[in-house]
Design a protein around this motif. Structure first.
Motif, PDB file in Angstrom:
ATOM      1  N   PRO A  68       0.846  -1.204   0.000  1.00  0.00           N
ATOM      2  CA  PRO A  68       0.000   0.000   0.000  1.00  0.00           C
ATOM      3  C   PRO A  68       0.879   1.252   0.000  1.00  0.00           C
ATOM      4  O   PRO A  68       2.019   1.193   0.458  1.00  0.00           O
ATOM      5  CB  PRO A  68      -0.778  -0.115   1.320  1.00  0.00           C
ATOM      6  N   PRO A  69       0.339   2.373  -0.537  1.00  0.00           N
ATOM      7  CA  PRO A  69      -1.032   2.571  -1.035  1.00  0.00           C
ATOM      8  C   PRO A  69      -1.227   2.242  -2.519  1.00  0.00           C
ATOM      9  O   PRO A  69      -2.257   2.609  -3.081  1.00  0.00           O
ATOM     10  CB  PRO A  69      -1.268   4.056  -0.778  1.00  0.00           C
ATOM     11  N   TYR A  70      -0.274   1.561  -3.187  1.00  0.00           N
ATOM     12  CA  TYR A  70      -0.523   1.121  -4.557  1.00  0.00           C
ATOM     13  C   TYR A  70      -1.803   0.287  -4.573  1.00  0.00           C
ATOM     14  O   TYR A  70      -2.059  -0.483  -3.644  1.00  0.00           O
ATOM     15  CB  TYR A  70       0.664   0.307  -5.100  1.00  0.00           C
ATOM     16  N   THR A  76     -10.134  -4.397  -5.905  1.00  0.00           N
ATOM     17  CA  THR A  76      -9.898  -5.112  -4.634  1.00  0.00           C
ATOM     18  C   THR A  76      -9.385  -4.191  -3.528  1.00  0.00           C
ATOM     19  O   THR A  76      -9.278  -4.606  -2.373  1.00  0.00           O
ATOM     20  CB  THR A  76      -8.853  -6.223  -4.833  1.00  0.00           C
ATOM     21  N   ARG A  77      -9.043  -2.942  -3.896  1.00  0.00           N
ATOM     22  CA  ARG A  77      -8.461  -1.952  -2.968  1.00  0.00           C
ATOM     23  C   ARG A  77      -7.114  -2.417  -2.406  1.00  0.00           C
ATOM     24  O   ARG A  77      -6.672  -1.953  -1.367  1.00  0.00           O
ATOM     25  CB  ARG A  77      -9.422  -1.655  -1.797  1.00  0.00           C
ATOM     26  N   ARG A  78      -6.470  -3.347  -3.112  1.00  0.00           N
ATOM     27  CA  ARG A  78      -5.184  -3.870  -2.630  1.00  0.00           C
ATOM     28  C   ARG A  78      -4.111  -3.743  -3.706  1.00  0.00           C
ATOM     29  O   ARG A  78      -4.422  -3.718  -4.892  1.00  0.00           O
ATOM     30  CB  ARG A  78      -5.361  -5.334  -2.227  1.00  0.00           C
ATOM     31  N   PRO A  79      -2.829  -3.684  -3.293  1.00  0.00           N
ATOM     32  CA  PRO A  79      -1.763  -3.596  -4.292  1.00  0.00           C
ATOM     33  C   PRO A  79      -1.698  -4.863  -5.143  1.00  0.00           C
ATOM     34  O   PRO A  79      -1.931  -5.965  -4.638  1.00  0.00           O
ATOM     35  CB  PRO A  79      -0.496  -3.424  -3.457  1.00  0.00           C
ATOM     36  N   THR A  80      -1.383  -4.682  -6.426  1.00  0.00           N
ATOM     37  CA  THR A  80      -1.385  -5.800  -7.371  1.00  0.00           C
ATOM     38  C   THR A  80      -0.041  -5.962  -8.077  1.00  0.00           C
ATOM     39  O   THR A  80       0.146  -6.911  -8.828  1.00  0.00           O
ATOM     40  CB  THR A  80      -2.429  -5.555  -8.472  1.00  0.00           C
ATOM     41  N   GLY A  81       0.864  -5.012  -7.857  1.00  0.00           N
ATOM     42  CA  GLY A  81       2.101  -4.979  -8.638  1.00  0.00           C
ATOM     43  C   GLY A  81       2.041  -3.960  -9.746  1.00  0.00           C
ATOM     44  O   GLY A  81       3.035  -3.706 -10.431  1.00  0.00           O
ATOM     45  N   THR A 324       3.581   3.644   2.598  1.00  0.00           N
ATOM     46  CA  THR A 324       2.555   3.972   3.610  1.00  0.00           C
ATOM     47  C   THR A 324       2.941   5.213   4.409  1.00  0.00           C
ATOM     48  O   THR A 324       2.082   5.838   5.032  1.00  0.00           O
ATOM     49  CB  THR A 324       2.368   2.790   4.588  1.00  0.00           C
ATOM     50  N   LEU A 325       4.234   5.580   4.414  1.00  0.00           N
ATOM     51  CA  LEU A 325       4.694   6.763   5.159  1.00  0.00           C
ATOM     52  C   LEU A 325       4.606   8.046   4.336  1.00  0.00           C
ATOM     53  O   LEU A 325       4.837   9.140   4.849  1.00  0.00           O
ATOM     54  CB  LEU A 325       6.142   6.555   5.628  1.00  0.00           C
ATOM     55  N   SER A 326       4.279   7.909   3.039  1.00  0.00           N
ATOM     56  CA  SER A 326       4.244   9.067   2.138  1.00  0.00           C
ATOM     57  C   SER A 326       3.017   9.944   2.381  1.00  0.00           C
ATOM     58  O   SER A 326       2.022   9.513   2.970  1.00  0.00           O
ATOM     59  CB  SER A 326       4.197   8.596   0.675  1.00  0.00           C
ATOM     60  N   ASN A 327       3.104  11.201   1.879  1.00  0.00           N
ATOM     61  CA  ASN A 327       1.901  12.023   1.768  1.00  0.00           C
ATOM     62  C   ASN A 327       0.991  11.360   0.741  1.00  0.00           C
ATOM     63  O   ASN A 327       1.468  10.878  -0.290  1.00  0.00           O
ATOM     64  CB  ASN A 327       2.258  13.425   1.264  1.00  0.00           C
ATOM     65  N   LEU A 328      -0.306  11.334   0.998  1.00  0.00           N
ATOM     66  CA  LEU A 328      -1.253  10.717   0.068  1.00  0.00           C
ATOM     67  C   LEU A 328      -2.450  11.630  -0.140  1.00  0.00           C
ATOM     68  O   LEU A 328      -3.104  12.030   0.829  1.00  0.00           O
ATOM     69  CB  LEU A 328      -1.726   9.364   0.603  1.00  0.00           C
ATOM     70  N   CYS A 329      -2.729  11.983  -1.397  1.00  0.00           N
ATOM     71  CA  CYS A 329      -3.857  12.860  -1.684  1.00  0.00           C
ATOM     72  C   CYS A 329      -5.175  12.098  -1.477  1.00  0.00           C
ATOM     73  O   CYS A 329      -5.237  10.889  -1.696  1.00  0.00           O
ATOM     74  CB  CYS A 329      -3.774  13.397  -3.112  1.00  0.00           C
ATOM     75  N   PRO A 330      -6.239  12.790  -1.035  1.00  0.00           N
ATOM     76  CA  PRO A 330      -7.504  12.097  -0.783  1.00  0.00           C
ATOM     77  C   PRO A 330      -8.265  11.709  -2.055  1.00  0.00           C
ATOM     78  O   PRO A 330      -9.022  10.747  -2.052  1.00  0.00           O
ATOM     79  CB  PRO A 330      -8.303  13.103   0.049  1.00  0.00           C
ATOM     80  N   ASN A 331      -8.045  12.474  -3.152  1.00  0.00           N
ATOM     81  CA  ASN A 331      -8.798  12.222  -4.395  1.00  0.00           C
ATOM     82  C   ASN A 331      -7.837  12.106  -5.569  1.00  0.00           C
ATOM     83  O   ASN A 331      -7.339  13.102  -6.082  1.00  0.00           O
ATOM     84  CB  ASN A 331      -9.805  13.356  -4.635  1.00  0.00           C
TER      85      ASN A 331
END
Length: 378
Positions: A68-70, A76-81, A324-331
């Protein structure tokens, strides 16, 4: 218990209707699936992280998007590669051509009937040159992707026979995305890289296009007959380069010029190849301009920014990796870039729209809608 003649007749009639309906349902079930498998066009993908959909998950490399957050916007809301917040370029093309998504070739799920759909051989970090991406260690360089493609064809032949396997490969749509890493992860990686000591930028572009020519000819030898060849995007405008090389967020001129020289040579090379082969096998995709449209006028495409990555840190969120420690935009839909190097799913949707409907300026000699219409008549 007894029945009147009328009620007995009614029951028999109803039973006949049920049996006929059941027979039609069974016939329908029996015929729909093979028709779908037969008529669907196979799709093959080769290249780098812009099109890798999970091969690197199975390799001993640091070039991975398996945490995550890829995948935050993937179904599936999960990382896939995939190096994306959601779908990547091959996924969006598959959707448009009515095909189910293709699996990474290294996926253990790719077997049996799934082989008929196609396969993705791409590996993040690779380039045209074998010395591109050496810092990522165990990635699938182009000769290895082709070796796996040969292996795939042997497996497909065992599944459907040699003649049908050849027909599937010859009739497939192929996507090839290479070149960006040869600049950002090789020539321009350090101020005094080995390649920049060896070549000027124009010389380097000429050299890698001549190497690309060999790759495309090898792909033709392996049976590909309709290949989308994407040029590099505007390398000087991605957040990673803005963060490290720009003063005020302007696109980095040196990388922009390199991309334009490379792309111009690439278009000419594909034209020459098609002339030599006597057929429009290779379609040059003007990824540079497709990206520049929304980078230059982000608001016209519904983006609030084309400079800042959604996920990252430092200037323009362009430093380091997306974690997961990065800044992440909401949209994600209002950002053109997902991480320091890769567009968001929303940005890729605009690129795919141009691939299907763009003029010859974007898709030379023809766009994907024309290709599909033409190939359907063969």
């Amino acid at each position: 218990m007894w029945f009147s003649t009328n009620s007995h007749h009614t029951i028999m009639t109803n039973m006949r209707v049920i049996l006929i309906t059941l027979h039609l349902v069974l016939v329908t079930i029996g015929t729909v699936v093979p028709m779908r498998t037969e008529s669907a066009r196979a799709f093959f993908v080769f290249g780098d992280s812009l099109v890798d959909n999970g091969n690197n998950n199975y390799l001993p490399t640091t070039a991975r998007a398996n945490s995550p957050p890829y995948g935050i916007d993937y179904p599936t809301r999960r990382p896939t590669g995939r190096f994306s917040n959601g779908f990547n370029l091959p996924d969006l093309i598959s959707q448009q051509i009515g095909s189910e998504p293709i699996l990474p070739y290294l996926s253990p799920q790719l077997n049996g009937q799934k082989l008929l759909v196609g396969a993705n051989f791409a590996s993040a970090g690779i380039g045209i040159l074998n010395d591109t991406g050496i810092q990522f260690v165990g990635i699938l360089r182009m000769f290895e992707q082709f070796s796996l493609f040969k292996q795939y064809q042997q497996r497909l032949s065992r599944e459907v026979g040699v003649v049908e396997a050849k027909r599937i490969v010859n009739g497939a749509l192929v996507l090839m995305t290479l070149g960006g890493n040869d600049f950002v992860n090789n020539y321009f990686l350090t101020p005094l890289s080995a390649r920049s000591q060896q070549f000027t930028v124009p010389q380097f572009c000429t050299y890698i296009v001549s190497e690309y020519h060999k790759i495309l000819m090898r792909l033709f030898e392996l049976g590909a007959r309709r290949v989308l060849v994407t040029g590099t995007g505007p390398l000087g405008c991605v957040p990673s380069q803005l963060a490290t090389r720009s003063t005020n967020g302007e696109c980095v001129n040196e990388l922009q010029q390199a991309a334009q020289i490379f792309n111009s040579l690439l278009v000419q090379m594909t034209k020459d190849l098609n002339t030599q082969l006597g057929s429009d096998v290779f379609i040059a995709v003007n990824a540079y301009q497709m990206n520049m449209n929304f980078i230059t006028n982000p608001q016209d495409f519904g983006f609030v920014t084309s400079k800042m990555a959604c996920c990252g840190q430092g200037r323009f969120n362009g430093v380091g990796l997306c974690t997961t420690l990065s800044n992440l935009c909401p949209n994600r839909d209002v950002y053109a870039f997902w991480d320091p190097f890769h567009p968001t799913q929303r940005a890729l949707e605009f690129i795919v729209r141009d691939m299907f409907n763009g003029s010859s300026y974007y898709m030379n000699p023809m766009n994907l809608s024309t290709i599909i219409a033409m190939d359907a008549n063969i």
